[in-house]
Design an enzyme around this catalytic site. Structure first.
Site, PDB file in Angstrom:
ATOM      1  N   LYS A 183     -41.718  84.423  14.456  1.00 43.14           N
ATOM      2  CA  LYS A 183     -42.414  83.194  14.158  1.00 43.14           C
ATOM      3  C   LYS A 183     -42.039  82.774  12.657  1.00 43.14           C
ATOM      4  O   LYS A 183     -41.362  83.443  11.921  1.00 43.14           O
ATOM      5  CB  LYS A 183     -44.073  83.182  13.978  1.00 43.14           C
ATOM      6  CG  LYS A 183     -44.621  83.430  15.442  1.00 43.14           C
ATOM      7  CD  LYS A 183     -45.938  83.218  15.592  1.00 43.14           C
ATOM      8  CE  LYS A 183     -46.493  83.171  16.979  1.00 43.14           C
ATOM      9  NZ  LYS A 183     -47.838  83.608  17.325  1.00 43.14           N
ATOM     10  N   ARG A 208     -48.084  91.450  20.494  1.00 39.56           N
ATOM     11  CA  ARG A 208     -47.324  90.648  21.249  1.00 39.56           C
ATOM     12  C   ARG A 208     -46.008  90.197  20.851  1.00 39.56           C
ATOM     13  O   ARG A 208     -45.749  89.704  19.679  1.00 39.56           O
ATOM     14  CB  ARG A 208     -48.054  89.181  21.678  1.00 39.56           C
ATOM     15  CG  ARG A 208     -47.377  88.255  22.540  1.00 39.56           C
ATOM     16  CD  ARG A 208     -48.262  86.905  22.580  1.00 39.56           C
ATOM     17  NE  ARG A 208     -47.707  86.109  23.728  1.00 39.56           N
ATOM     18  CZ  ARG A 208     -46.597  85.204  23.617  1.00 39.56           C
ATOM     19  NH1 ARG A 208     -46.006  84.989  22.304  1.00 39.56           N
ATOM     20  NH2 ARG A 208     -46.320  84.291  24.449  1.00 39.56           N
TER      21      ARG A 208
HETATM   22  C1  9MG Z   1     -48.535  82.395  23.703  1.00 38.95           C
HETATM   23  N1  9MG Z   1     -48.555  82.778  22.368  1.00 38.95           N
HETATM   24  C2  9MG Z   1     -47.627  82.287  21.363  1.00 38.95           C
HETATM   25  N2  9MG Z   1     -47.971  82.893  20.299  1.00 38.95           N
HETATM   26  C3  9MG Z   1     -49.141  83.898  20.557  1.00 38.95           C
HETATM   27  C4  9MG Z   1     -49.923  84.569  19.888  1.00 38.95           C
HETATM   28  O1  9MG Z   1     -49.790  84.845  18.471  1.00 38.95           O
HETATM   29  N3  9MG Z   1     -50.903  84.946  20.486  1.00 38.95           N
HETATM   30  C5  9MG Z   1     -51.179  84.891  21.857  1.00 38.95           C
HETATM   31  N4  9MG Z   1     -52.381  85.351  22.278  1.00 38.95           N
HETATM   32  N5  9MG Z   1     -50.477  83.839  22.565  1.00 38.95           N
HETATM   33  C6  9MG Z   1     -49.325  83.487  21.942  1.00 38.95           C
END
Ligand code: 9MG
Length: 274
Positions: free
Chosen positions: A208, A242
Site C-alpha cells: 500500500k 492479507r
Molecule cells: C479488498 N481489500 C483491499 N485492501 C484490503 C484490506 O486492507 N482489508 C480487506 N479486508 N480487504 C481489502
C-alpha cells in the site's frame, strides 16, 4: 503458525494478460493455486478494484470476473473468500464455493447482512471512511483508533443481532481506506486496542501507498516493506494477514515464530536452546 494468510487475487482487467476471458480465468486460477501451495489459508478473489479513485463495476461484469475463478479454486480444494460490496455477488460466490465474504464496506449495503446470515460463510468487516472514488481526498478523524474501534464493534453487533455466528466474524481497520499515512501508522501501533474487541483481526497493508511513502518504492517493489509491516502487525495482534507476497510472508512468520514464540502458542524457550 499463529497467523493465517489471505492471498490477494485481483480479477480485474489490469491484473492479467489481455488474451481474452478464458486466458484471464486460467491465469487467475493458476495464480490462486500457486498462492495456496505457498501457504495461503484463503484466496481472496475480487473483481472490482477498491484502490483510491477506482470506478465502480456493474454486477454482471463483477460476476463474470469472479465466479469462474471461485468455482475452479474451490473445486481444487482451496478456501476462497470473495472481495465484494454487492449482496448479489456475495450470494453467487457462496453458491460457487466461497466460504468467507470480505466486504470493505462492512456489510452496510442493504441486503448484505441478510445474505451473510443466510449462509455459513465467515465475514470480514472492514472500516472505510467514504468510498473508493473519493476516500483519500481529505480523510479526517478526531481520534482514529477510538472511532474505528467503535465502528467495528457496532458492525459486529449488527451482524450478531442479524443471526451471524460471532465465531465467523473478523474485523479489519482498513489500512489505506480513507486514511492518511499518519492514520495508518497510528492504527498499526494500536492494533492491540482493536484486537481487544475479541474478534480475529485482519490487517491488509501489502504494497500500500504508506509503504511507498516510507520507502520511496513503486508498488511492484514493495515486497520487503510489506513483509516487515505484516510482521509488525502480527506482533501487535493481527491474526490474519492479507498479502500479495505469500511465500515471503509465510517464511518471515516462520522465522519470527521460531525465534520469538507467540504468547499462548504453547512453545516456550528451553534451557537446551541456550
Ligand atoms: C479488498 N481489500 C483491499 N485492501 C484490503 C484490506 O486492507 N482489508 C480487506 N479486508 N480487504 C481489502
Amino acid at each position: 503458525m499463529a497467523c493465517l494468510i489471505v492471498g490477494v487475487l485481483n480479477c480485474t482487467p489490469d491484473s492479467f494478460s489481455d488474451g481474452g476471458r478464458f486466458a484471464s480465468v486460467t491465469e487467475a486460477v493458476f495464480a490462486g493455486a500457486r498462492m495456496a501451495e505457498e501457504g495461503a489459508n484463503w484466496i481472496d478473489v475480487g473483481g472490482e478494484s477498491t484502490r483510491p479513485g477506482a470506478a465502480r463495476v456493474d454486477e454482471a461484469e463483477e460476476l463474470r470476473r469472479v465466479i469462474p475463478v471461485i468455482e475452479a479454486l474451490a473445486a481444487e480444494g482451496a478456501c476462497v473468500s470473495v472481495d465484494t460490496m454487492k449482496p448479489s455477488v456475495m450470494r453467487e460466490a457462496i453458491a460457487a464455493g466461497a466460504s468467507m465474504i470480505n466486504d470493505v464496506n462492512a456489510l452496510q449495503t442493504p441486503g448484505a447482512v441478510g445474505v451473510a446470515a443466510a449462509s455459513n460463510a465467515a465475514v470480514c468487516l472492514m472500516h472505510m471512511q467514504g468510498e473508493p472514488a473519493t476516500m483519500q481526498t481529505a480523510p479526517a478523524y478526531a481520534d482514529v483508533v477510538t472511532e474505528i474501534r467503535a465502528f467495528l464493534q457496532r458492525r459486529a453487533s449488527a451482524c450478531i443481532d442479524a443471526g451471524i455466528d460471532r465465531r465467523g466474524i473478523v474485523v479489519d481497520p482498513g489500512i489505506g481506506f480513507g486514511k492518511t499515512p499518519a492514520h495508518n501508522l497510528a492504527l498499526l501501533r494500536r492494533l492491540d486496542a482493536l484486537a481487544a474487541l475479541g474478534f480475529p483481526l485482519l490487517v491488509g497493508i501489502s504494497r500500500k501507498a504508506t509503504l511507498g511513502l516510507i520507502t520511496g518504492r513503486e508498488v511492484g517493489e514493495r515486497a520487503a516493506a510489506s513483509v516487515a509491516a505484516a510482521l509488525a502487525a502480527a506482533v501487535r495482534g493481527a491474526r490474519i494477514l492479507r498479502v500479495h507476497d505469500v511465500r515471503e510472508t509465510v517464511d518471515a512468520l516462520a522465522v519470527w515464530t521460531a525465534i520469538e514464540p507467540w504468547p499462548g502458542s504453547g512453545i516456550s524457550r528451553q534451557k537446551s536452546d541456550q
